[in-house]
Design an enzyme around this catalytic site. Structure first.
Site, PDB file in Angstrom:
ATOM      1  N   ALA A 117      -2.901   3.793  -5.747  1.00  0.00           N
ATOM      2  CA  ALA A 117      -2.444   4.136  -7.103  1.00  0.00           C
ATOM      3  C   ALA A 117      -3.021   5.473  -7.566  1.00  0.00           C
ATOM      4  O   ALA A 117      -2.380   6.191  -8.339  1.00  0.00           O
ATOM      5  CB  ALA A 117      -2.821   3.030  -8.086  1.00  0.00           C
ATOM      6  N   CYS A 177      -0.674   8.011  -5.008  1.00  0.00           N
ATOM      7  CA  CYS A 177       0.796   7.975  -5.045  1.00  0.00           C
ATOM      8  C   CYS A 177       1.295   7.893  -6.487  1.00  0.00           C
ATOM      9  O   CYS A 177       0.965   6.938  -7.196  1.00  0.00           O
ATOM     10  CB  CYS A 177       1.299   6.772  -4.244  1.00  0.00           C
ATOM     11  SG  CYS A 177       3.101   6.592  -4.277  1.00  0.00           S
ATOM     12  N   LYS A 185       6.572  -7.915  -7.942  1.00  0.00           N
ATOM     13  CA  LYS A 185       7.203  -7.752  -6.633  1.00  0.00           C
ATOM     14  C   LYS A 185       6.585  -8.633  -5.552  1.00  0.00           C
ATOM     15  O   LYS A 185       6.880  -8.481  -4.381  1.00  0.00           O
ATOM     16  CB  LYS A 185       7.112  -6.291  -6.214  1.00  0.00           C
ATOM     17  CG  LYS A 185       7.738  -5.353  -7.232  1.00  0.00           C
ATOM     18  CD  LYS A 185       7.429  -3.930  -6.888  1.00  0.00           C
ATOM     19  CE  LYS A 185       7.419  -3.071  -8.111  1.00  0.00           C
ATOM     20  NZ  LYS A 185       6.804  -1.798  -7.882  1.00  0.00           N
ATOM     21  N   SER A 239       6.332   3.156  -1.143  1.00  0.00           N
ATOM     22  CA  SER A 239       6.028   4.581  -1.297  1.00  0.00           C
ATOM     23  C   SER A 239       4.549   4.904  -1.115  1.00  0.00           C
ATOM     24  O   SER A 239       4.207   5.960  -0.609  1.00  0.00           O
ATOM     25  CB  SER A 239       6.509   5.080  -2.657  1.00  0.00           C
ATOM     26  OG  SER A 239       5.950   4.299  -3.693  1.00  0.00           O
TER      27      SER A 239
END
Length: 185
Positions: A168, A171, A44, A137
Site C-alpha cells: 500500500a 502501489c 475482495k 496491481s
C-alpha cells in the site's frame, strides 16, 4: 481496447500466506477507475461454505467477473466436496474453454487451509512456492515483502498484514483498508 478508449480498472492487491498451520488471505479495499479512487472499502476476500466445507477466496480484476467465477467455484465444490484441487482444475478448464467464461477478466487465490492455489483464465491452477502468493496491481510488491518476512517471528496474519502495508505504501492502486480471512489446516 486502447488505453485511450477506456481508462481501465486497477486497484487490488490480494495475498495468500501459509505459515504455522494456518493460511491467511488478505485483500485491500481500493477500487480505481483510471487515476480516480472509486471506492476504498471494497471487500475482495470471501469465505465460501458449500456443503459445510470452508474455502477462503480472494479476487483481483473485474468484480462482476470475479463473482461469476466464485459462484462457479462454489458449484464445483458442491459437486466435489472437500476436493479444492479438483474443483479448481474443473473451474480453470471451464474458464479456458467456455466462450462466455473466456471473456472474464479476474484472478483468484483460493485455500481450504491445506491447499493454496492461484486460478487464472489461462487455465492455470498454480500452487505457490515458499507458501506465499499474491495477485493484482500491488501483488509483486506484497509478494516480495512477504517472502522477506516468512523467516521472521510473525505468524501468517502478521506476514500478510505487514506485506500488504508495504504494498500500500508503494502501489497507488492499493490502500491499507484490509479484509483478512484465516483458515486452519
Amino acid at each position: 481496447m486502447a488505453d485511450t478508449e477506456f481508462p481501465g480498472w486497477h486497484g487490488t492487491t490480494i495475498i495468500g500466506v501459509r505459515k504455522g498451520g494456518k493460511v491467511v488471505i488478505a485483500g485491500d479495499g481500493q477500487v480505481s477507475l483510471g487515476q480516480t479512487v472509486i471506492k476504498g472499502t471494497a471487500r475482495k476476500v470471501r469465505r465460501l461454505s458449500p456443503g459445510g466445507f470452508d474455502v477462503v477466496a480472494g479476487f483481483a480484476g473485474s468484480t462482476a467477473d470475479a463473482f461469476t467465477l466464485l459462484e462457479r467455484l462454489e458449484t464445483k465444490l458442491e459437486a466435489t466436496p472437500g476436493q479444492l484441487a479438483r474443483a479448481s482444475v474443473e473451474l480453470a478448464k471451464d474458464w479456458r474453454t467456455d466462450k462466455y467464461l473466456q471473456k472474464l477478466e479476474a484472478m483468484l487465490i483460493v485455500t481450504d487451509g491445506k491447499d493454496l492455489f492461484v486460478i487464472t483464465g489461462a487455465g492455470d491452477v498454480l500452487e505457490p512456492e515458499h507458501d506465499v502468493t499474491a495477485i493484482g496491481s500491488g501483488g509483486n510488491f506484497a509478494l516480495a515483502a512477504a517472502r522477506g518476512l516468512m523467516e521472521s517471528d510473525l505468524d501468517a496474519e502478521g506476514v500478510a498484514r505487514k506485506a500488504m502495508a508495504i504494498a500500500a505504501d508503494i502501489c497507488v492502486y492499493t490502500n491499507g483498508n484490509l479484509t483478512v480471512e484465516e483458515i486452519s489446516q
